[in-house]
Design an enzyme around this catalytic site. Structure first.
Site, PDB file in Angstrom:
ATOM      1  N   HIS D  14     -30.358 -34.540 -79.853  1.00 57.06           N
ATOM      2  CA  HIS D  14     -31.344 -35.177 -78.981  1.00 57.06           C
ATOM      3  C   HIS D  14     -32.752 -34.914 -79.524  1.00 57.06           C
ATOM      4  O   HIS D  14     -32.960 -34.110 -80.433  1.00 57.06           O
ATOM      5  CB  HIS D  14     -31.211 -34.725 -77.523  1.00 57.06           C
ATOM      6  CG  HIS D  14     -31.732 -33.367 -77.183  1.00 57.06           C
ATOM      7  ND1 HIS D  14     -32.130 -33.024 -75.917  1.00 57.06           N
ATOM      8  CD2 HIS D  14     -31.922 -32.257 -77.948  1.00 57.06           C
ATOM      9  CE1 HIS D  14     -32.531 -31.769 -75.909  1.00 57.06           C
ATOM     10  NE2 HIS D  14     -32.421 -31.282 -77.105  1.00 57.06           N
ATOM     11  N   CYS D  33     -39.009 -29.392 -80.045  1.00 50.93           N
ATOM     12  CA  CYS D  33     -38.006 -30.324 -79.503  1.00 50.93           C
ATOM     13  C   CYS D  33     -38.389 -31.774 -79.752  1.00 50.93           C
ATOM     14  O   CYS D  33     -37.591 -32.680 -79.500  1.00 50.93           O
ATOM     15  CB  CYS D  33     -37.813 -30.093 -78.008  1.00 50.93           C
ATOM     16  SG  CYS D  33     -37.277 -28.417 -77.640  1.00 50.93           S
ATOM     17  N   HIS D  39     -32.718 -32.670 -83.165  1.00 44.69           N
ATOM     18  CA  HIS D  39     -31.990 -31.418 -83.355  1.00 44.69           C
ATOM     19  C   HIS D  39     -30.773 -31.529 -82.439  1.00 44.69           C
ATOM     20  O   HIS D  39     -30.439 -32.630 -82.012  1.00 44.69           O
ATOM     21  CB  HIS D  39     -32.886 -30.212 -83.032  1.00 44.69           C
ATOM     22  CG  HIS D  39     -33.312 -30.135 -81.621  1.00 44.69           C
ATOM     23  ND1 HIS D  39     -34.246 -30.996 -81.085  1.00 44.69           N
ATOM     24  CD2 HIS D  39     -32.917 -29.344 -80.599  1.00 44.69           C
ATOM     25  CE1 HIS D  39     -34.428 -30.712 -79.809  1.00 44.69           C
ATOM     26  NE2 HIS D  39     -33.626 -29.728 -79.484  1.00 44.69           N
ATOM     27  N   HIS D  41     -27.393 -29.433 -79.919  1.00 44.19           N
ATOM     28  CA  HIS D  41     -26.871 -28.286 -79.165  1.00 44.19           C
ATOM     29  C   HIS D  41     -25.368 -28.415 -78.966  1.00 44.19           C
ATOM     30  O   HIS D  41     -24.821 -29.513 -78.966  1.00 44.19           O
ATOM     31  CB  HIS D  41     -27.520 -28.225 -77.771  1.00 44.19           C
ATOM     32  CG  HIS D  41     -28.996 -28.030 -77.778  1.00 44.19           C
ATOM     33  ND1 HIS D  41     -29.582 -26.844 -78.152  1.00 44.19           N
ATOM     34  CD2 HIS D  41     -30.021 -28.854 -77.464  1.00 44.19           C
ATOM     35  CE1 HIS D  41     -30.899 -26.957 -78.062  1.00 44.19           C
ATOM     36  NE2 HIS D  41     -31.192 -28.167 -77.650  1.00 44.19           N
ATOM     37  N   ASP D  79     -20.063 -36.579 -76.266  1.00 42.05           N
ATOM     38  CA  ASP D  79     -19.665 -35.651 -77.326  1.00 42.05           C
ATOM     39  C   ASP D  79     -19.830 -36.280 -78.709  1.00 42.05           C
ATOM     40  O   ASP D  79     -19.399 -37.405 -78.945  1.00 42.05           O
ATOM     41  CB  ASP D  79     -18.209 -35.237 -77.120  1.00 42.05           C
ATOM     42  CG  ASP D  79     -17.801 -34.143 -78.103  1.00 42.05           C
ATOM     43  OD1 ASP D  79     -18.630 -33.270 -78.407  1.00 42.05           O
ATOM     44  OD2 ASP D  79     -16.645 -34.164 -78.568  1.00 42.05           O
ATOM     45  N   HIS D  80     -20.425 -35.515 -79.621  1.00 43.19           N
ATOM     46  CA  HIS D  80     -20.681 -35.997 -80.983  1.00 43.19           C
ATOM     47  C   HIS D  80     -21.533 -37.265 -80.966  1.00 43.19           C
ATOM     48  O   HIS D  80     -21.350 -38.149 -81.804  1.00 43.19           O
ATOM     49  CB  HIS D  80     -19.370 -36.198 -81.761  1.00 43.19           C
ATOM     50  CG  HIS D  80     -18.778 -34.901 -82.248  1.00 43.19           C
ATOM     51  ND1 HIS D  80     -18.097 -34.050 -81.416  1.00 43.19           N
ATOM     52  CD2 HIS D  80     -18.794 -34.306 -83.480  1.00 43.19           C
ATOM     53  CE1 HIS D  80     -17.700 -32.991 -82.104  1.00 43.19           C
ATOM     54  NE2 HIS D  80     -18.112 -33.113 -83.358  1.00 43.19           N
ATOM     55  N   GLU D 124     -27.718 -25.492 -72.109  1.00 45.03           N
ATOM     56  CA  GLU D 124     -28.182 -26.171 -73.323  1.00 45.03           C
ATOM     57  C   GLU D 124     -28.094 -25.219 -74.515  1.00 45.03           C
ATOM     58  O   GLU D 124     -27.920 -25.623 -75.652  1.00 45.03           O
ATOM     59  CB  GLU D 124     -29.640 -26.593 -73.124  1.00 45.03           C
ATOM     60  CG  GLU D 124     -30.191 -27.442 -74.230  1.00 45.03           C
ATOM     61  CD  GLU D 124     -31.638 -27.801 -73.970  1.00 45.03           C
ATOM     62  OE1 GLU D 124     -31.900 -28.959 -73.624  1.00 45.03           O
ATOM     63  OE2 GLU D 124     -32.520 -26.917 -74.089  1.00 45.03           O
TER      64      GLU D 124
END
Lengths: 135, 135, 135, 135, 135, 135
Positions: D14, D33, D39, D41, D79-80, D124
């Site tokens: 994100h 951020c 980047h 998580h 996801d991914h 997070e």
């Protein structure tokens, strides 16, 4: 309302002892925690702030700012310290986890100006945890 | 060969200081860990024993027995203690994690008679870990 | 008010099965948890007590005392047991995590005399957690 | 009332950026951020449902069913993925942890028909956690 | 010989893709990790140094120094970055956990001058871990 | 050489008992683990594969493939099972953690064709861990 939590870490020595009690009573109530030369812990503190995230930032409180407040107001004053001898705001207070959490609340509550301080959660060890949410 | 690991937990105070050094050198080398009134940790120790499980028991070493050895030989001597002042086998030894692990090895190696002591792993904090596997 | 939490650990076997249902319905509702020969878990229980720490001790409840209550009233009765067959207070109760948490509450609530029982939180696995706070 | 919690896991990229702000303001507010290439998580989501376990099943909600709802409604969609570019329900929303938690609530609340959705807790990172319990 | 381990943390985006392969082969080999807009992780790196603690300090390597090396040489270059686009030492290298660990080794090995670099262990997620100990 | 580790999870019931021993000897050796109706655990298994990552994929072994092998060959055969009664490859074997790890090795070693099986690490509980690296 959204709750936002940031963790901090410190390690410190402490001794549980009430100087107005007899040695015998201190031993009975505090047991091993009354060891005259102290013992210590790796503490984890979780600071939770409640608020409503504004649409333009999406953040209750900037976590960088919250992390800095925790670092400056709490961690730097207790990390690698003896809680009985080295910490001004604990003077005259028995450093149980309960009392540390309440002391942390008193320090942080006025510093949180985005959102509102909701709770202080303190892990003294893997098995012992306290939480304070103000009066 | 199978490795069997059992964990133990203790919390203790310590101070890193070499009395033969100047205050200035102690501060430079040990930094915050040289705080005169000490600090402390929740330590985790992992004791690993190597051996071949006999067919009739399927166990390298009885984990109850290993747990008792760890409790009696290590935990009871260091838990809720000050490692600089209260622990006989640390007398004259700077209580770094490295030195504690080596001291634990010397105590445990002769006590492990089923299987053979393979390593002592000591967690001083979430981020600092040492391991000793003998000479 | 401060919340004080102490953890306990036990491992046990169980089977989810309602004897008044058909095999087909038990399979549909409980799935793999209905395996006739049972399965098991490492459970973690978190017992939280609420109260106000007196000034002279700084403790809502002595954590040693709370740990002993948890050990004697809960852990010794369920650890290394089969929850369907070996545990008197679970007789006739399907040992879901929900029902275990409620049963633990009923046992502990009258035993907590410093402070007041606030919640029972039970981890059945890393991913499944239940919490009961009384009626 | 018993609270039942099930965890889910996903990893995603994100970037925190408000396109109506200047670059300078985005940098000041979102800091690292706001990195243009993003980047990421490993997120953990805890979904808590409140209800009363019926006597015949002992379950507030079948955890298999809850796990499937979390998998299908949340995990498979994030996801991914890149939360800014690949996720329809995040379109036009800054993917802060606060906003993700609120978006997850809106998706799940109508899908929980045994018991009632009580909270969405989103980790997070190890140190940053948010929780939303509805309005 | 004693092994000393220090942990570091960073979060980053990445995409697994071999530009010399067809889209079809990239999808088959890398699956969801080939998502064009990337995904991300909270990485944990464990750096282990082997050595013999000198008697006067009791430390294989000063953990403050090791922490600073990890911070400056690794974390600052990858934290809140896109590993495919923003990191010079990963240019032309597919950012699998294996390749990141080897790249970290090459950077750190010449920087460790007290003791000797023993291993780089990288956690990409709770379930995926790689370790490199040099050739 | 790089080591790649993937975790798997299962929960199962078991009982430690050698049918060729007297009840008294079983009680003495296996203690609470000899409870006739069994007990259980949440097990974690870590499978480590060693190899050299090819330049074109950067992966010792595709972690998706490794995860599927662990799921199909191990987890599906032991999850939500009674290890004494329901698992063919444990028939006649006392289900100590040591014996389970060795049995897992025998199953997985021939299935790992990218890289080479390096170790099986099995967590029976938070405090009890075994590891097998082959003969």
């Amino acid at each position: 309302m959204v709750l936002v939590t940031r963790k901090g870490y410190f390690c410190a020595a402490h001794r549980l002892n009430n100087p107005s009690w007899s040695d015998e009573k201190n031993d009975r109530v505090f047991g091993k925690c009354n060891n005259p030369n102290g013992h210590g812990h790796n503490y984890t503190v979780e600071v939770t702030v409640a608020g409503s995230p504004p649409a333009d930032s999406g953040m209750v409180i900037d976590l960088k700012v919250l992390a800095e407040i925790i670092e400056e107001e709490l961690i730097e004053r207790v990390d690698h310290k003896n809680l009985n001898m080295d910490v001004d705001f604990m003077r005259g207070i028995i450093p149980t986890a309960e009392n540390i959490a309440v002391a942390f609340w008193k320090i942080l509550a006025p510093k949180i100006t985005e959102g509102k301080l909701y709770s202080i959660r303190l892990y003294e060890s893997q098995n012992n945890i306290v939480e304070y949410r103000g009066d």
